[in-house]
Design a protein around this motif. Structure first.
Motif, PDB file in Angstrom:
ATOM      1  N   UNK A 146       0.762  -0.962  -0.108  1.00  0.00           N
ATOM      2  CA  UNK A 146      -0.086  -0.113  -0.197  1.00  0.00           C
ATOM      3  C   UNK A 146       0.482   1.235  -0.087  1.00  0.00           C
ATOM      4  N   UNK A 147       2.499   0.903   0.359  1.00  0.00           N
ATOM      5  CA  UNK A 147       2.943   2.424   0.589  1.00  0.00           C
ATOM      6  C   UNK A 147       3.407   2.773  -0.936  1.00  0.00           C
ATOM      7  N   UNK A 148       3.175   1.991  -1.897  1.00  0.00           N
ATOM      8  CA  UNK A 148       3.444   2.366  -3.420  1.00  0.00           C
ATOM      9  C   UNK A 148       2.531   2.930  -3.858  1.00  0.00           C
ATOM     10  N   UNK A 149       1.438   3.393  -3.402  1.00  0.00           N
ATOM     11  CA  UNK A 149       0.419   4.409  -3.905  1.00  0.00           C
ATOM     12  C   UNK A 149       0.968   5.936  -3.506  1.00  0.00           C
ATOM     13  N   UNK A 150       0.432   6.990  -4.616  1.00  0.00           N
ATOM     14  CA  UNK A 150       0.054   8.635  -4.773  1.00  0.00           C
ATOM     15  C   UNK A 150      -0.392   8.869  -3.432  1.00  0.00           C
ATOM     16  N   UNK A 151      -0.146   9.936  -3.089  1.00  0.00           N
ATOM     17  CA  UNK A 151      -0.762  10.478  -1.563  1.00  0.00           C
ATOM     18  C   UNK A 151      -2.281  10.483  -1.678  1.00  0.00           C
ATOM     19  N   UNK A 152      -2.755  11.206  -2.641  1.00  0.00           N
ATOM     20  CA  UNK A 152      -4.212  11.258  -3.054  1.00  0.00           C
ATOM     21  C   UNK A 152      -4.781   9.079  -3.469  1.00  0.00           C
ATOM     22  N   UNK A 153      -4.070   8.870  -4.169  1.00  0.00           N
ATOM     23  CA  UNK A 153      -4.014   7.216  -3.359  1.00  0.00           C
ATOM     24  C   UNK A 153      -4.522   6.639  -1.906  1.00  0.00           C
ATOM     25  N   UNK A 180      -3.042  16.803  -2.891  1.00  0.00           N
ATOM     26  CA  UNK A 180      -2.978  17.860  -4.216  1.00  0.00           C
ATOM     27  C   UNK A 180      -4.437  18.378  -4.442  1.00  0.00           C
ATOM     28  N   UNK A 181      -5.394  19.428  -5.273  1.00  0.00           N
ATOM     29  CA  UNK A 181      -6.323  19.359  -5.624  1.00  0.00           C
ATOM     30  C   UNK A 181      -7.270  18.454  -6.707  1.00  0.00           C
ATOM     31  N   UNK A 182      -6.654  18.304  -6.983  1.00  0.00           N
ATOM     32  CA  UNK A 182      -7.512  16.663  -8.055  1.00  0.00           C
ATOM     33  C   UNK A 182      -7.384  16.180  -6.781  1.00  0.00           C
ATOM     34  N   UNK A 183      -6.524  15.034  -6.457  1.00  0.00           N
ATOM     35  CA  UNK A 183      -7.038  13.937  -5.066  1.00  0.00           C
ATOM     36  C   UNK A 183      -7.747  14.998  -4.032  1.00  0.00           C
TER      37      UNK A 183
ATOM     38  N   UNK B  12       2.378  14.800  -6.615  1.00  0.00           N
ATOM     39  CA  UNK B  12       1.434  14.618  -6.458  1.00  0.00           C
ATOM     40  C   UNK B  12       0.470  14.178  -8.090  1.00  0.00           C
ATOM     41  N   UNK B  13       0.278  14.860  -8.293  1.00  0.00           N
ATOM     42  CA  UNK B  13      -0.540  14.485  -9.436  1.00  0.00           C
ATOM     43  C   UNK B  13      -0.207  13.398 -10.626  1.00  0.00           C
ATOM     44  N   UNK B  14       1.698  14.013 -10.473  1.00  0.00           N
ATOM     45  CA  UNK B  14       2.104  13.066 -11.923  1.00  0.00           C
ATOM     46  C   UNK B  14       2.472  11.569 -11.613  1.00  0.00           C
ATOM     47  N   UNK B  15       2.556  11.227  -9.398  1.00  0.00           N
ATOM     48  CA  UNK B  15       2.567  10.421  -8.877  1.00  0.00           C
ATOM     49  C   UNK B  15       1.342   9.624  -9.492  1.00  0.00           C
ATOM     50  N   UNK B  16       0.074  10.422  -9.434  1.00  0.00           N
ATOM     51  CA  UNK B  16      -1.037   9.291  -9.351  1.00  0.00           C
ATOM     52  C   UNK B  16      -0.846   7.990 -10.445  1.00  0.00           C
TER      53      UNK B  16
END
Ligand SMILES: Nc1ncnc2c1ncn2[C@@H]1O[C@H](COP(=O)(O)OP(=O)(O)O)[C@@H](O)[C@H]1O
Ligand SMILES: [Mg+2]
Lengths: 258, 349
Positions: A146-153, A180-183, B12-16
């Motif tokens: 689970x640590x491999x996901x982005x912050x939003x994920x 970030x705003x999208x997340x 972050x969006x890039x990391x997504x």
């Protein structure tokens, strides 16, 4: 399933420090309530009394009643661990267990409750990930950490983990402030969906967010540093943001929006 | 505050989309404003930067060079003796260097006694250290944990010679009933079979227990350190799911501290492999080869070399001991390498 929450004359302490005084409020099932107010006024503290996380801090203590569908979660017969199994919490900083797979993260709560049936766990994992709008992005790598996901994920993974046990109440402490705003938008949309099934209480620093996601808003304030925080007023979100009852609320909201 | 929460975080969006295993939790903290500063520093290295870099890479190279030099020194001294050895160096249990013209030395028993005593010590010390570290970091209230941790740390400050004296004078007789029981009732198992000593005191068994006490503080200290650094937010994640105290430890503390625990244990093993004086005092010399029993006696690499130190006057016999030292040197390297592999290359994974 979604339950009602009532706080009656709740006082919260850290050792000798009286952090929050005399909170009275009600949250109805399948609604979103947001807590707003300046930093340090006790929003997180109140939130953490709702699932008895507060008492994990040495010396911390709660007076008053916190009723979940009429039952006091601080009653002598109530067990903190059992309470937390029925009240989900999402934190400011996404905190999936880094060494567990995505799937195991989601079902961690169920496993704690003794569910061992692999088929059932897989079903719940999928349903919860779908519920958290994460399924499409992770369905091919459920066995990756689970640590491999982005912050939003990661934050949506934490939400999936919290809803996997079908909690009576879902608590969120500034769930978007590290995103970030999208997340952030993704999570706000998700909150809109989740309230059909869950009772949600969310702390937010972002007033547009409170206005966007919540049905009811509670404004907390601090008279002076060292004094306990107080619930100034709680009302329909629309009312709070257009025509609040208290001058302090008005000042806070206009100051921020202005 | 509105600005703070919605301020763009362009990474972050890039990391997504990226599944890279390394894009771990740090995605959240990575956006520290401090990073910009470091990058700028790299672009135009100042004078201080250059000096500092020279100093650090210089001392790094120095350490590598020193280790290589020690290895080379041992090798150069050992080769002539190895060529003059009339016994098989790897398989002979005897180590006879009295006659420089007729050297008979092998490391079989040294290896057996060294590994048996050290691994036995490790097997004893690891679970105890784990228990102590968990107790100190997860269960004990602060005012108990502090003095208790201090006492454990003090164990590391006791000189080896004291451990040796204590081992042979106090511990060996105290262990006698246990040793007797193991030999008499579990003697069918090779580790507890009757050994090559006439008595049950001063065996590898006794030495292993002494070594276990000696390496306990180092394993405990490292493990305690990594456990106490288990991130608060992972502990809270487990608590919020309704985990009991033990479940919190299993979900949030042990996975985090596992590699540190192993690394600490390997440090302890390294110490045990190289321990000299305590082993020399505690473990008795044997006259027949070891049968892989804990109730054997004999010498470890370190204790043999120390026992012969006064006779290092002629080059060929001396070289024989240096060859043995070289094997110990390689052994500790191997232990280190294994530790790194097991720990997954990082200490705080
Ligand atoms: N672990 C703690 N120990 C002692 N005091 C605390 C602790 N956590 C928070 N507080 C105090 O309680 C008050 C309310 O804090 P908090 O609930 O975090 O505020 P908010 O979430 O509204 O910013 C603050 O004065 C804070 O310093
Ligand atoms: Mg807070």
């Amino acid at each position: 399933m979604a339950k009602r929450l009532d706080l009656k004359a709740v006082d919260i302490f850290y050792g000798d420090f009286h952090a929050v005084s005399d909170v009275n409020l009600s949250v109805s099932p399948r609604s979103v309530t947001s807590f707003i107010g300046p930093s340090g006024c006790g929003k997180s503290t109140v939130l953490r009394t709702l699932n008895r996380m507060h008492e994990e801090i040495p010396g911390a203590r709660v007076d008053g009643e916190v009723l979940l569908d009429g039952e006091d979660i601080y009653a002598r017969s109530a067990d903190a661990v059992a309470v937390r199994r029925t009240i989900g919490m999402v934190f400011q900083r996404p905190n999936p267990f880094p060494t567990m797979s995505i799937r195991d993260n989601v079902v961690a709560g169920l496993k704690l409750q003794g569910v061992r049936d692999k088929k059932k766990l897989d079903e719940v994992a999928e349903a919860s990930l779908r519920g958290a709008n994460l399924w499409k992005e992770v369905k091919d790598r459920l066995d990756k950490p689970g640590g491999g996901l982005s912050g939003g994920q990661q934050q949506r993974l934490c939400i999936a983990r919290a809803i996997a046990v079908q909690p009576d109440v879902l608590l969120m402490d500034e769930p978007c402030s590290a995103l970030d705003p999208i997340s952030t938008l993704a999570i706000e949309d998700l909150i809109g969906d989740l309230k059909k099934e869950y009772t949600i209480v969310i702390v937010t620093h972002n007033m547009q967010q409170a206005a966007r996601v919540s049905d009811q808003t509670a404004f907390f304030n601090l008279e002076a540093t060292g004094k306990p925080g107080k619930l100034v007023e709680i009302d329909d979100t629309e009312k709070i943001f257009s025509n609040p009852h208290e001058q302090a609320t008005e000042d806070y909201i206009s100051g921020r929006f202005g | 505050m509105t600005e703070r929460t919605t301020a763009a975080r362009p990474r972050d969006p890039q990391d997504e989309g990226s599944a890279a295993g390394s894009a771990t939790l740090d995605t959240v903290t990575d956006t520290d404003p401090g990073r910009g500063g470091t990058d700028r520093g790299k672009a135009t290295p100042g004078r201080g930067e250059r000096i500092f870099r020279g100093l650090t890479s210089g001392s790094g190279l120095l350490v590598v060079a020193a280790i290589a030099a020690i290895g080379l020194f041992l090798l150069v001294q050992a080769v002539p003796s190895l060529l003059a050895d009339n016994a098989n160096f790897l398989t002979s249990p005897v180590f006879d260097t009295r006659d420089p013209a007729n050297l008979n030395f092998g490391i079989r028993d040294l290896l057996v006694v060294t590994l048996l005593s050290s691994l036995f010590a490790l097997v004893l010390a690891m679970p105890i250290a784990l228990g102590i570290a968990l107790f100190l970091t997860q269960y004990a209230p602060k005012r108990v944990a502090r003095p208790f941790a201090y006492v454990i740390d003090l164990l590391a400050a006791v000189p080896s010679i004291i451990y040796g004296l204590w081992g042979i004078a106090v511990l060996a007789p105290a262990l006698l009933p246990i040793a007797t029981f193991l030999r008499d009732d579990l003697g069918w198992f090779f580790l507890f079979a009757p050994g090559n000593l006439p008595v049950l005191t001063g065996t590898i068994f006794t030495g292993g227990v002494v070594l276990a006490v000696m390496i306990l503080p180092i394993i405990t200290a490292v493990t305690r350190e990594v456990f106490s650094q288990a991130p608060r937010f992972h502990i809270e994640a487990a608590q919020a799911l309704g985990a009991t105290r033990w479940e919190v430890i299993r979900m949030a503390v042990l996975p985090y501290g596992r590699s540190g625990y192993i690394a600490g244990s390997m440090l302890g093993l390294g110490r045990a492999l190289g321990e000299t004086i305590a082993v020399l005092i505690v473990i008795r010399a044997a006259t027949t080869p070891s049968g892989f029993s804990l109730f054997d006696g004999g010498y470890t690499f370190a204790s043999l070399i120390a026992s012969a130190a006064s006779e290092f006057s002629q080059p060929l016999p001396t070289g024989a001991y240096i060859a043995a030292g070289l094997v110990l040197f390689v052994l500790t390297f191997v232990v280190n390498a294994i530790a790194r592999v097991v720990a997954g290359g990082k200490v705080n994974g």
